[in-house]
Design an enzyme around this catalytic site. Structure first.
Site, PDB file in Angstrom:
ATOM      1  N   HIS A 228      -4.528  -4.248   0.536  1.00  0.00           N
ATOM      2  CA  HIS A 228      -4.254  -4.741   1.887  1.00  0.00           C
ATOM      3  C   HIS A 228      -4.735  -6.186   2.029  1.00  0.00           C
ATOM      4  CE1 HIS A 228      -2.703  -1.274   4.061  1.00  0.00           C
ATOM      5  NE2 HIS A 228      -3.584  -0.508   3.443  1.00  0.00           N
TER       6      HIS A 228
ATOM      7  N   CYS B 166       0.814  -1.214   0.000  1.00  0.00           N
ATOM      8  CA  CYS B 166       0.000   0.000   0.000  1.00  0.00           C
ATOM      9  C   CYS B 166       0.853   1.273   0.000  1.00  0.00           C
ATOM     10  CB  CYS B 166      -0.995  -0.029   1.151  1.00  0.00           C
ATOM     11  SG  CYS B 166      -2.369   1.142   0.891  1.00  0.00           S
TER      12      CYS B 166
ATOM     13  N   GLU C 206      -3.590  -8.374   3.756  1.00  0.00           N
ATOM     14  CA  GLU C 206      -3.380  -8.819   5.139  1.00  0.00           C
ATOM     15  C   GLU C 206      -4.519  -8.439   6.072  1.00  0.00           C
ATOM     16  OE1 GLU C 206      -2.145  -4.540   5.464  1.00  0.00           O
ATOM     17  OE2 GLU C 206      -2.139  -6.095   3.908  1.00  0.00           O
TER      18      GLU C 206
END
Length: 309
Positions: free
Chosen positions: A235, A142, A237
């Site tokens: 993102h 990001c 994660e």
């Protein structure tokens, strides 16, 4: 890979409760294989939450991964206890003479801040220059993608008029690329950013290969041909509730945010969101560890000579 961390790190019990394979240093010393050394430069304010998210993704492979957490911001944290930072994080001068198999640079909530106004901008530049000679493969996430494109390729900061927030569809461009091996042709991943990554900009001003795009034509996943650097603009994660937490935080701050796209069932923030990107996130990090780190890193890290195809 089971990840190897200090015995007392809070993520150990947190992830074990999710049946994630975490190996403490004590147990790992009885095995006679070399763990991969992965350094995580954690730029997010809520560091413990971010640790849990990335360690979850790094845990699902057959080899050990030895995790070292790095901080470059010496200011007092408002979101992470000083004791945690002192116990589990190192400073750059403590590791600058070491070599690592992998480096992950996380995102940061700095989308509207000019690079030169970032308090630790000189330190980020220092780490990225250092990584060229001391790290086999680096993965930027990001905001870190935007920072790296500026530092490594001289690309100016690109900022959207409105923040993009939600879960978006992407498609792969190179079905046989190692980093996207096993990906579905189309897949979902979260985004939460002001940064703009037009695919044409990446193609015109870098030698990076775009491996996956959003349906709107933004670059999502791209990498160098030698596998030494890789970039993911979203993102993968994120937990199921991370976008919701950001949304309600902004609501309470009076920012009148848009409801995250394609996230809450029936587009109603009162409904519990579901994670629709977990398999993608796990496969992405497994591929990076295997094909971009394990397959090319030297066995003896004292000599940084990755085996490049």
């Amino acid at each position: 890979m089971p990840i190897r961390v200090q015995d007392e790190l809070p993520a150990v019990s947190f992830l074990r409760n999710e049946n994630v394979f975490v190996m403490t240093t004590t147990r790992a010393t009885t095995q006679e294989i070399r763990p991969l050394k992965v350094l995580i430069l954690n730029l997010m304010p809520k560091k413990i939450e971010t640790e849990n998210q990335f360690l979850r993704l790094l845990s699902n492979s057959p080899l050990q991964v030895d995790i070292q957490l790095l901080r470059i911001d010496a200011r007092e944290s408002r979101n992470t206890p000083a004791e945690h930072l002192n116990n589990f994080y190192c400073n750059f001068d403590e590791i600058c003479d070491q070599n690592f198999d992998g480096l992950i640079v996380t995102g940061a909530p700095l989308g509207l801040v000019e690079f030169n106004d970032v308090a630790y901008w000189p330190q980020i530049k220092q780490v990225l220059e250092w990584a060229k000679d001391h790290v086999t493969s680096t993965l930027f996430v990001c905001w870190a993608v935007q920072a790296a494109l500026n530092i490594l390729y001289g690309i100016p900061k690109q900022t959207r008029a409105e923040k993009i927030s939600g879960v978006y569809e992407h498609h792969i461009l190179h079905p046989h690329a190692l980093l996207t091996r096993g990906f579905d042709d189309s897949f979902l991943a979260p985004h939460s950013r002001y940064a703009d990554f037009p695919a044409g900009l990446i193609r015109d001003y870098t030698d990076l290969e775009i491996l996956a795009e959003t349906e709107e034509g933004d670059a999502y996943l791209f990498a160098s041909k030698d596998k030494r650097i890789a970039f993911v603009t979203g993102h993968p994660e994120y937990d199921a509730n991370t976008l919701a937490s950001e949304y309600f935080r902004d609501v309470e701050a009076g920012l009148n945010p848009e409801v995250p796209y394609n996230y809450f069932p029936q587009n109603d923030p009162q409904n519990k969101p579901r994670a629709t990107w977990r398999s993608h996130g796990n496969l992405l990090f497994a591929n990076w560890l295997n094909y971009y780190v394990y397959q090319i890193t030297p066995y003896d890290l004292r000599h940084m000579n990755p085996t490049l195809e």
